[in-house]
Design a protein around this motif. Structure first.
Motif, mmCIF file in Angstrom:
data_model
loop_
_atom_site.group_PDB
_atom_site.id
_atom_site.type_symbol
_atom_site.label_atom_id
_atom_site.label_comp_id
_atom_site.label_asym_id
_atom_site.label_seq_id
_atom_site.Cartn_x
_atom_site.Cartn_y
_atom_site.Cartn_z
ATOM 1 N N SER A 169 0.820 -1.226 0.000
ATOM 2 C CA SER A 169 0.000 0.000 0.000
ATOM 3 C C SER A 169 0.855 1.278 0.000
ATOM 4 O O SER A 169 0.360 2.363 -0.277
ATOM 5 C CB SER A 169 -0.920 0.025 1.227
ATOM 6 N N ARG A 170 2.121 1.147 0.340
ATOM 7 C CA ARG A 170 2.987 2.336 0.357
ATOM 8 C C ARG A 170 3.419 2.740 -1.056
ATOM 9 O O ARG A 170 3.880 3.835 -1.286
ATOM 10 C CB ARG A 170 4.246 2.067 1.195
ATOM 11 N N ARG B 20 3.210 3.983 -4.752
ATOM 12 C CA ARG B 20 2.324 4.898 -5.487
ATOM 13 C C ARG B 20 2.282 4.530 -6.968
ATOM 14 O O ARG B 20 1.234 4.567 -7.593
ATOM 15 C CB ARG B 20 2.828 6.345 -5.339
ATOM 16 N N GLU B 21 3.474 4.218 -7.519
ATOM 17 C CA GLU B 21 3.554 4.045 -8.969
ATOM 18 C C GLU B 21 4.607 2.999 -9.302
ATOM 19 O O GLU B 21 5.658 2.932 -8.664
ATOM 20 C CB GLU B 21 3.933 5.381 -9.599
ATOM 21 N N ARG C 125 7.985 3.993 -7.246
ATOM 22 C CA ARG C 125 7.905 5.293 -6.545
ATOM 23 C C ARG C 125 6.921 5.162 -5.396
ATOM 24 O O ARG C 125 5.867 4.533 -5.536
ATOM 25 C CB ARG C 125 7.454 6.391 -7.512
ATOM 26 N N ARG D 255 4.455 6.520 -2.066
ATOM 27 C CA ARG D 255 3.596 7.636 -1.679
ATOM 28 C C ARG D 255 4.379 8.543 -0.716
ATOM 29 O O ARG D 255 5.220 8.036 0.024
ATOM 30 C CB ARG D 255 2.345 7.118 -0.953
ATOM 31 N N SER E 96 3.364 9.635 1.954
ATOM 32 C CA SER E 96 3.075 9.244 3.334
ATOM 33 C C SER E 96 3.919 8.046 3.793
ATOM 34 O O SER E 96 3.953 7.735 4.981
ATOM 35 C CB SER E 96 1.581 8.898 3.461
#
Ligand SMILES: Nc1ncnc2c1ncn2[C@@H]1O[C@H](COP(=O)(O)OP(=O)(O)OP(=O)(O)O)[C@@H](O)[C@H]1O
Ligand SMILES: [Mg+2]
Lengths: 290, 238
Positions: free
Chosen positions: A79-80, A82-83, A122, A124, A126
């Motif tokens: 979940s961390r 992003r891409e 990449r 996130r 957060s």
């Protein structure tokens, strides 16, 4: 009270009567302001680099035969993340050719793909620091993964480097602006020497100190303003010339520094700094004694 | 009007330009100041419009002790005094008109009014056709007359003239003296520094004589022969 009409009229008369000196002063002021402005332009583009360049948090190099999509899907479960971008051998080669046209041509003859396929990850914002390293560490043991490296360290070092360069640049820029102000002041002082006699006569005629000085203040402020504007024009010309040159023969490093012109705030600031320096220069050179 | 009491002026420690000068000039008087070169004539005049402060002593002009005038008041005081400088002191970047109208321009008088007044005084010195010339385009005598026009344009209560006829031929000198007399009749106190004894004799006015910074009681006026006075193209009116 000294009438504004008198001040403007006198300032204009001073400028006109010593047209060559006025132009000379404007030229000197423009040159003194051009140097810090060029510096500001460079450091601005350098700043853009640090925010633009999005180094991936981790780069995973695949076995050419590996199931890239499967590995990508597995990475996306985190979940961390992003891409995820899969860069095939061909895409990597194309990218390299774009960045290094001369070298790219030489590589074209190779039969085997010079770059293995990779996956760029990449995170996130957060996710926090260390996430890229964790992802890389986990992926290292998966089948088909050749190398899994965290780029966080490099990315951080790069932005640290940019920050240091910018801080040094700010200090150097400050020194340059200060030097520019002083040289504007001395240009004004030099020009004032022409008018010593008439200043004395004005005083003998019964002109108040304001009536004597205000026209010279205005004149010097105008010279500073014009000098600042001229420096801006010179800088823009330099910028366009640079762009034209880089368009014809791109350079991997210089092209990064030469991306955009100063923003409107810096653009308005330049004539203002010129004007302030002019006013300052005339104020320190015109005292009761001179 | 003007009172000097024990006035001395030293430039530096050893240059005594004026020493212990005491004298009075009444309101509306016409006075010549004479003496050899270096006697202190220009210095005397400079003290009177506060170009220089006295080293010691008191100078009263219109009841004000101008030796202790605060700097901010000096310009306003100077405007009440018209000065013809020995070296003219015209501003080279300004036309004849602009030189004459300078103070009025500072004061914000309308341009039409400035022109009107400048034309009037220039006409009196015979230079009304040179309104738009620049000082460098004029002869010495013409520049001198511009300086005179500038000194009288604001109808000063005190007119100081330092060698105002130094560059003029005898005919023009007499014209200028006649002009000074006219101004004097209208109530302006006039003080003229000059070497020209001939002129002084013909005018038959009071004379202050300086010698190495000291005032001499040499009442030249008494020496002036009656014939000399009669010979003058205009008789003294004051
Ligand atoms: N600014 C000055 N600095 C130093 N000395 C000065 C200054 N002005 C005048 N003096 C000296 O004061 C003395 C008187 O000078 P002043 O100019 O008053 O003479 P003057 O009577 O006007 O002479 P002239 O007839 O030549 O004009 C002279 O010895 C002169 O050298
Ligand atoms: Mg003199």
């Amino acid at each position: 009270m000294v009438k504004p009409r008198y001040i403007f009229g006198e300032a204009w008369s001073i400028a006109r009567s010593g047209a060559r000196q006025t132009l000379l002063a404007i030229g000197l002021i423009a040159l003194s302001l051009y140097v810090p402005a060029l510096f500001a332009l460079l450091s601005k583009n350098l700043g853009r680099l640090s925010t633009d360049a999005e180094t991936p948090a981790a780069v995973i190099t695949l076995d050419p035969a590996a199931d890239g999509r499967g590995i990508a899907r597995r990475l996306a479960d985190d979940s961390r993340v992003r891409e995820i971008r899969i860069v095939s051998s061909d895409a990597a080669l194309a990218r390299f050719r774009r960045a290094y046209p001369e070298l790219g041509a030489a590589l074209g003859d190779l039969k085997e793909a010079p770059f293995p396929p990779t996956i760029e990850v990449r995170m996130r914002p957060s996710a926090g620091p260390g996430a890229g390293t964790a992802v890389a560490a986990a992926a290292r043991s998966w089948p088909g993964v050749e190398i899994a490296e965290s780029e966080e360290e490099i990315g951080r070092r790069f932005s640290d480097g940019v920050r240091i360069v910018r801080a040094a640049g700010l200090a150097l820029g400050g020194v340059l602006v200060l030097a520019a102000i002083l040289s504007v002041a001395s240009a004004i002082r030099l020009a004032l020497d022409l008018h010593r006699d008439e200043i004395e006569i004005m005083r003998l005629m019964g002109a108040t100190e304001t009536a004597v000085r205000a026209p010279f203040w205005l004149h010097a402020t105008g010279e500073g303003l014009a000098g600042g504007a001229l420096a801006l024009v010179l800088l823009y010309a330099t910028y366009r010339l640079g762009l034209n040159y880089l368009a014809r023969s791109p350079h991997p490093v210089l092209s990064m520094f030469w991306g955009s012109f100063l923003d409107w705030r810096a653009v308005t600031l330049m004539p203002l700094i010129g004007a302030a320096a002019g006013l300052f220069g005339s104020m320190i050179s015109l005292t009761r004694r001179t | 009007m003007i009172q000097l009491f024990r006035v001395s002026k030293e430039y530096g420690r050893f240059r005594h330009a004026l020493a212990d000068v005491t004298c009075t000039i009444e309101r509306g008087e016409f006075v010549f100041l004479t003496g050899p070169s270096g006697a202190g004539k220009s210095t005397f005049l400079k003290l009177l419009f506060r170009d220089e402060p006295p080293t010691s002593g008191q100078i009263l002009v219109n009841g004000r002790n101008i030796g202790v005038l605060p700097p901010s008041q000096i310009p306003y005081f100077r405007r009440s005094v018209g000065v013809v400088f020995q070296d003219f002191k015209l501003i080279r970047r300004k036309s004849v008109f602009e030189n004459i109208a300078f103070v009025q321009n500072v004061l914000g008088l309308s341009r039409a009014e400035q022109k009107r007044r400048a034309y009037q005084v220039l006409k009196r010195v015979g230079l009304h056709h040179q309104m738009n010339a620049y000082p460098d385009e004029l002869s010495g005598g013409e520049q001198q007359r511009v300086a005179i026009a500038r000194a009288i344009v604001n109808e000063p209560t005190l007119l100081l003239a330092d060698e105002p006829t130094g560059n003029l031929d005898p005919v023009l000198s007499e014209e200028i003296m006649r002009l000074f007399l006219e101004i004097n009749i209208r109530g302006t106190t006039v003080l003229v520094a000059t070497h020209d004894f001939d002129l002084i004799r013909r005018m038959g006015k009071r004379v202050l004589s300086l010698d190495r910074g000291r005032l001499r009681d040499a009442p030249l006026r008494r020496d002036a022969s009656p014939t000399a006075v009669r010979e003058a193209p205009f008789l003294p009116l004051g």
